[in-house]
Design a protein around this motif. Structure first.
Motif, PDB file in Angstrom:
ATOM      1  N   MET A  80       0.862  -1.185   0.000  1.00  0.00           N
ATOM      2  CA  MET A  80       0.000   0.000   0.000  1.00  0.00           C
ATOM      3  C   MET A  80       0.899   1.236   0.000  1.00  0.00           C
ATOM      4  O   MET A  80       1.605   1.486   0.975  1.00  0.00           O
ATOM      5  N   ILE A  81       0.863   2.003  -1.093  1.00  0.00           N
ATOM      6  CA  ILE A  81       1.803   3.111  -1.261  1.00  0.00           C
ATOM      7  C   ILE A  81       1.079   4.459  -1.308  1.00  0.00           C
ATOM      8  O   ILE A  81       0.095   4.620  -2.017  1.00  0.00           O
ATOM      9  N   TYR A  82       1.597   5.386  -0.515  1.00  0.00           N
ATOM     10  CA  TYR A  82       1.177   6.786  -0.627  1.00  0.00           C
ATOM     11  C   TYR A  82       2.438   7.621  -0.769  1.00  0.00           C
ATOM     12  O   TYR A  82       3.550   7.133  -0.558  1.00  0.00           O
ATOM     13  N   ALA A  83       2.269   8.877  -1.163  1.00  0.00           N
ATOM     14  CA  ALA A  83       3.412   9.788  -1.249  1.00  0.00           C
ATOM     15  C   ALA A  83       3.386  10.705  -0.036  1.00  0.00           C
ATOM     16  O   ALA A  83       2.338  11.263   0.297  1.00  0.00           O
ATOM     17  N   ILE A  84       4.531  10.852   0.620  1.00  0.00           N
ATOM     18  CA  ILE A  84       4.572  11.721   1.812  1.00  0.00           C
ATOM     19  C   ILE A  84       4.305  13.179   1.430  1.00  0.00           C
ATOM     20  O   ILE A  84       4.019  14.008   2.285  1.00  0.00           O
ATOM     21  N   THR A  85       4.358  13.480   0.123  1.00  0.00           N
ATOM     22  CA  THR A  85       4.128  14.834  -0.381  1.00  0.00           C
ATOM     23  C   THR A  85       2.674  15.055  -0.774  1.00  0.00           C
ATOM     24  O   THR A  85       2.323  16.116  -1.289  1.00  0.00           O
ATOM     25  N   ASN A  86       1.812  14.061  -0.537  1.00  0.00           N
ATOM     26  CA  ASN A  86       0.429  14.139  -1.007  1.00  0.00           C
ATOM     27  C   ASN A  86      -0.511  13.586   0.065  1.00  0.00           C
ATOM     28  O   ASN A  86      -0.684  12.380   0.181  1.00  0.00           O
ATOM     29  N   LYS A  87      -1.108  14.486   0.832  1.00  0.00           N
ATOM     30  CA  LYS A  87      -1.987  14.079   1.938  1.00  0.00           C
ATOM     31  C   LYS A  87      -3.179  13.267   1.432  1.00  0.00           C
ATOM     32  O   LYS A  87      -3.598  12.303   2.065  1.00  0.00           O
ATOM     33  N   LYS A  88      -3.704  13.642   0.274  1.00  0.00           N
ATOM     34  CA  LYS A  88      -4.872  12.932  -0.275  1.00  0.00           C
ATOM     35  C   LYS A  88      -4.524  11.468  -0.552  1.00  0.00           C
ATOM     36  O   LYS A  88      -5.327  10.563  -0.293  1.00  0.00           O
ATOM     37  N   SER A  89      -3.315  11.223  -1.050  1.00  0.00           N
ATOM     38  CA  SER A  89      -2.907   9.834  -1.343  1.00  0.00           C
ATOM     39  C   SER A  89      -2.852   9.008  -0.062  1.00  0.00           C
ATOM     40  O   SER A  89      -3.145   7.812  -0.067  1.00  0.00           O
ATOM     41  N   PHE A  90      -2.489   9.667   1.040  1.00  0.00           N
ATOM     42  CA  PHE A  90      -2.445   8.997   2.346  1.00  0.00           C
ATOM     43  C   PHE A  90      -3.858   8.696   2.836  1.00  0.00           C
ATOM     44  O   PHE A  90      -4.132   7.603   3.339  1.00  0.00           O
ATOM     45  N   MET A  91      -4.763   9.669   2.651  1.00  0.00           N
ATOM     46  CA  MET A  91      -6.143   9.489   3.113  1.00  0.00           C
ATOM     47  C   MET A  91      -6.842   8.355   2.357  1.00  0.00           C
ATOM     48  O   MET A  91      -7.713   7.676   2.903  1.00  0.00           O
ATOM     49  N   GLU A  92      -6.456   8.131   1.112  1.00  0.00           N
ATOM     50  CA  GLU A  92      -7.091   7.104   0.285  1.00  0.00           C
ATOM     51  C   GLU A  92      -6.708   5.679   0.682  1.00  0.00           C
ATOM     52  O   GLU A  92      -7.406   4.720   0.347  1.00  0.00           O
ATOM     53  N   ILE A  93      -5.582   5.533   1.395  1.00  0.00           N
ATOM     54  CA  ILE A  93      -5.096   4.193   1.748  1.00  0.00           C
ATOM     55  C   ILE A  93      -6.145   3.407   2.538  1.00  0.00           C
ATOM     56  O   ILE A  93      -6.367   2.222   2.291  1.00  0.00           O
ATOM     57  N   SER A  94      -6.807   4.065   3.457  1.00  0.00           N
ATOM     58  CA  SER A  94      -7.788   3.382   4.303  1.00  0.00           C
ATOM     59  C   SER A  94      -8.941   2.829   3.459  1.00  0.00           C
ATOM     60  O   SER A  94      -9.377   1.682   3.652  1.00  0.00           O
TER      61      SER A  94
END
Length: 196
Positions: A80-94
Motif C-alpha cells: 500500500m503506497i502513498y506519497a509523503i508529499t500528497n496528503k490525499k494519497s495517504f487518506m485514500e489508503i484506508s
C-alpha cells in the motif's frame, strides 16, 4: 520455489511504477507515464528461502477503478503506497484497504504500508508519525521509502514476502520455512529437496 502474487496499490502519481522498476531493475525512471497494468517477475531470496514474485503494478487513476476488483481478487499480498508529499494519497489508503478486505472477504491479508518520496522532505505533507500510526492501526509493517534513492524499497518488498509466508503458514497450520512437518498441503509448490 513458490510463486507469490504481489499487488501495488495507491492513487496515481505516488510512485508505484518507479518503486517497482527500482526494485526489479535497479533503475530510477523520472518520467511519469500513468500505468494501466504492468506485470513484473523477480526471483528473490528472503531469509534464505527463494521465491518468485509476480508483481502487479496497478493504475491509480479513478477511471480504472472498475479493474481493481480483479487485481485485488488475484493478489496475495499488497504493498500500500502513498506519497509523503500528497496528503490525499495517504487518506485514500484506508479506503483501498477496506476494499481489498471486502473483496477478499477476510479480516486481514498480507500488507505493508509504504510512504514513498521520502527524498522530498521539503514538500512533506504527511508526517512519519502519521504513517506509523496508520500502520499500527492496521497492524501491518511500515516503511518510509524513496524509489529515487533506492531507500527502503527492497526492505518493504522483502517484508511483504515475509507477511505472505506468515499468512500462508497460519492458513495451512504447518511450520515455517525449513520446517519438516506437514503433509504437502502448502499448495503443492514445494518440490525436491535442498542440500546445505
Amino acid at each position: 520455489m513458490g510463486e507469490l502474487k504481489v499487488v501495488l496499490v495507491g492513487v496515481g502519481g505516488v510512485g508505484k511504477s518507479a518503486s517497482t522498476i527500482t526494485y526489479v531493475s535497479n533503475i530510477w525512471i523520472s518520467d511519469y507515464d500513468p500505468t494501466i497494468e504492468d506485470s513484473h517477475r523477480k526471483q528473490v531470496a528472503v531469509d534464505g528461502e527463494v521465491s518468485m514474485l509476480d508483481i502487479l503494478d496497478t493504475a491509480g487513476q479513478e477511471e480504472y477503478e472498475s479493474m481493481q476488483d480483479q487485481w485485488f481478487r488475484t493478489g496475495e499480498g499488497f504493498l500500500m503506497i502513498y506519497a509523503i508529499t500528497n496528503k490525499k494519497s495517504f487518506m485514500e489508503i484506508s479506503r483501498l484497504r477496506d476494499k481489498i478486505l471486502r473483496i477478499k472477504d477476510k479480516a486481514a491479508v498480507p500488507m505493508v504500508l509504504m510512504g514513498n518520496k521520502s527524498d522530498l522532505e521539503t514538500e512533506r505533507e504527511v508526517s512519519k508519525k502519521e504513517g506509523e500510526d496508520q500502520a499500527a492501526n492496521f497492524n501491518i509493517p511500515f516503511f518510509e521509502a524513496s524509489a529515487k534513492n533506492h531507500q527502503n524499497i527492497d526492505e518493504a518488498f522483502d517484508q511483504l514476502v515475509r507477511e505472505i509466508r506468515r499468512f500462508r503458514k497460519q492458513s495451512t497450520g504447518g511450520p515455517g520455512p525449513g520446517g519438516k512437518t506437514g503433509s504437502g498441503l502448502s499448495g503443492g509448490k514445494k518440490k525436491g529437496c535442498s542440500l546445505f
